[in-house]
Design a protein around this motif. Sequence first.
Motif, PDB file in Angstrom:
ATOM      1  N   ARG A 154       5.536   6.770   6.750  1.00 59.89           N
ATOM      2  CA  ARG A 154       4.194   6.915   7.251  1.00 59.89           C
ATOM      3  C   ARG A 154       3.321   5.683   6.991  1.00 59.89           C
ATOM      4  O   ARG A 154       3.209   5.200   5.836  1.00 59.89           O
ATOM      5  CB  ARG A 154       3.565   8.138   6.618  1.00 59.89           C
ATOM      6  N   SER A 155       2.723   4.945   8.116  1.00 55.12           N
ATOM      7  CA  SER A 155       1.770   3.933   7.921  1.00 55.12           C
ATOM      8  C   SER A 155       0.515   4.218   7.161  1.00 55.12           C
ATOM      9  O   SER A 155      -0.140   5.199   7.476  1.00 55.12           O
ATOM     10  CB  SER A 155       1.497   3.240   9.525  1.00 55.12           C
ATOM     11  N   PRO A 156       0.212   3.662   6.087  1.00 55.96           N
ATOM     12  CA  PRO A 156      -1.012   3.841   5.232  1.00 55.96           C
ATOM     13  C   PRO A 156      -2.261   3.562   6.047  1.00 55.96           C
ATOM     14  O   PRO A 156      -2.169   2.648   6.512  1.00 55.96           O
ATOM     15  CB  PRO A 156      -0.706   3.340   4.015  1.00 55.96           C
ATOM     16  N   PHE A 188      -9.215   6.045   1.003  1.00 57.02           N
ATOM     17  CA  PHE A 188     -10.566   5.837   0.325  1.00 57.02           C
ATOM     18  C   PHE A 188     -11.132   7.099   0.702  1.00 57.02           C
ATOM     19  O   PHE A 188     -11.921   7.773  -0.521  1.00 57.02           O
ATOM     20  CB  PHE A 188     -11.212   4.778   0.636  1.00 57.02           C
ATOM     21  N   GLN A 189     -11.259   7.705   1.583  1.00 58.65           N
ATOM     22  CA  GLN A 189     -11.837   9.050   2.234  1.00 58.65           C
ATOM     23  C   GLN A 189     -11.334  10.049   1.410  1.00 58.65           C
ATOM     24  O   GLN A 189     -12.164  10.850   0.709  1.00 58.65           O
ATOM     25  CB  GLN A 189     -11.938   9.682   3.602  1.00 58.65           C
ATOM     26  N   LEU A 244       0.916  -1.264  -0.107  1.00 59.76           N
ATOM     27  CA  LEU A 244      -0.026   0.086  -0.083  1.00 59.76           C
ATOM     28  C   LEU A 244       0.936   1.110  -0.059  1.00 59.76           C
ATOM     29  O   LEU A 244       0.401   2.264  -0.763  1.00 59.76           O
ATOM     30  CB  LEU A 244      -0.935   0.014   1.176  1.00 59.76           C
ATOM     31  N   THR A 245       1.812   1.416   0.788  1.00 57.87           N
ATOM     32  CA  THR A 245       3.034   2.258   0.657  1.00 57.87           C
ATOM     33  C   THR A 245       3.574   2.562  -0.647  1.00 57.87           C
ATOM     34  O   THR A 245       3.665   3.687  -1.084  1.00 57.87           O
ATOM     35  CB  THR A 245       4.082   2.213   1.755  1.00 57.87           C
ATOM     36  N   GLU A 246       3.763   1.575  -1.279  1.00 52.28           N
ATOM     37  CA  GLU A 246       4.213   1.718  -2.836  1.00 52.28           C
ATOM     38  C   GLU A 246       3.320   2.200  -3.567  1.00 52.28           C
ATOM     39  O   GLU A 246       3.486   3.157  -4.550  1.00 52.28           O
ATOM     40  CB  GLU A 246       4.552   0.354  -3.303  1.00 52.28           C
ATOM     41  N   ARG A 247       2.034   1.791  -3.293  1.00 54.79           N
ATOM     42  CA  ARG A 247       1.008   2.584  -4.247  1.00 54.79           C
ATOM     43  C   ARG A 247       0.569   3.919  -4.108  1.00 54.79           C
ATOM     44  O   ARG A 247       0.325   4.711  -4.894  1.00 54.79           O
ATOM     45  CB  ARG A 247      -0.645   1.658  -4.075  1.00 54.79           C
ATOM     46  N   MET A 249      -1.370  -1.139  10.508  1.00 56.98           N
ATOM     47  CA  MET A 249      -0.083  -1.377   9.890  1.00 56.98           C
ATOM     48  C   MET A 249       0.957  -1.199  10.886  1.00 56.98           C
ATOM     49  O   MET A 249       1.152  -0.236  11.381  1.00 56.98           O
ATOM     50  CB  MET A 249       0.003  -0.267   8.669  1.00 56.98           C
ATOM     51  N   PRO A 250       2.111  -2.076  10.522  1.00 59.01           N
ATOM     52  CA  PRO A 250       3.069  -1.992  11.434  1.00 59.01           C
ATOM     53  C   PRO A 250       3.977  -0.688  11.067  1.00 59.01           C
ATOM     54  O   PRO A 250       4.336  -0.430  10.008  1.00 59.01           O
ATOM     55  CB  PRO A 250       3.955  -3.358  11.101  1.00 59.01           C
TER      56      PRO A 250
END
Length: 213
Positions: free
Chosen positions: A143-145, A151-152, A70-73, A122-123
Motif C-alpha cells: 500500500r502506497s502511504p 496525519f489526518q 514512510l512505509t517502514e514507519r 508515491m510510486p
Amino acid sequence: MDPDIPLRELKKAKNKIALYEAALSLMKDRMFSQVMLEDICKRAEISKVTFFKFYQRKEDLLIYFMRIWLTERVIEIDTEGKIGFEAFRHLLSQVAKEHQVRPGMMPSLISFLAEQNMQPCMPELSPAEVSLLFPGHEEAGSRSPNMYELFQQFMEKEAQAGRLNKTLTLEQAVQICFTIFYGAFLTAQLYNSTDIGCFYETHLGLLEIKEEE
C-alpha cells in the motif's frame, strides 16, 4: 519470499533496489545533489542504461526513499499499536535518527519538494520489490502511504480523545503536522542545533491541548 514471483521479476527488483541502496550509501556525508549518477551506477555495478529502465531521473530515488521510509514507519506504528500524538512522535523521532545517519537526506528532500511545488505521488512497487523490502509485511508494504491521510488519522484520534487544541479545525491541525515535519527540522538547522527532537516538541505544543484546559 513469495515462490510465485518469477525469477526475472525478482532480478529486476534486486537491481532497482541495489541502485537505491547505492545512492543511500553515497549520501552519508553529502547532499543528494552532490551524488553523481555515474557513482551510483558504479557502486551498484549496474549500467546507466539499466538505471533509466527503473528511474526516469536521478531525483526519482528521493521519492523512492520517501515511499520506503514512510512505509517502514507505518509498519512500525501499526506493529507497536501507536496512535495519535504517540504515532506522530515516533515518525518525528525516526526523522531525527535518519539525520544522524544521513544528514543530507532531509535537506535534500525539502529542497526537492520545494522545487516540485507539491507532495509527489508515491510510486507503486512490484510484488517482487515489496517481498524484498518488507518481508513478513507484504500487505502493508504493497500500500502506497499517504502523508496527508496519515496525519489526518493521527489528529482525528487526538480530537476524539479531547487532546487536540480546540481552537484548531482538523484541517488546520493536519497543516500544522506538515509544518512540524518539515519546518521544525529546518528551524533546528537554522539554529545550528543537533537536538532536532527539542524543536519538534516545541512545535507539537501548537497541537496539544494544555493540561489546565
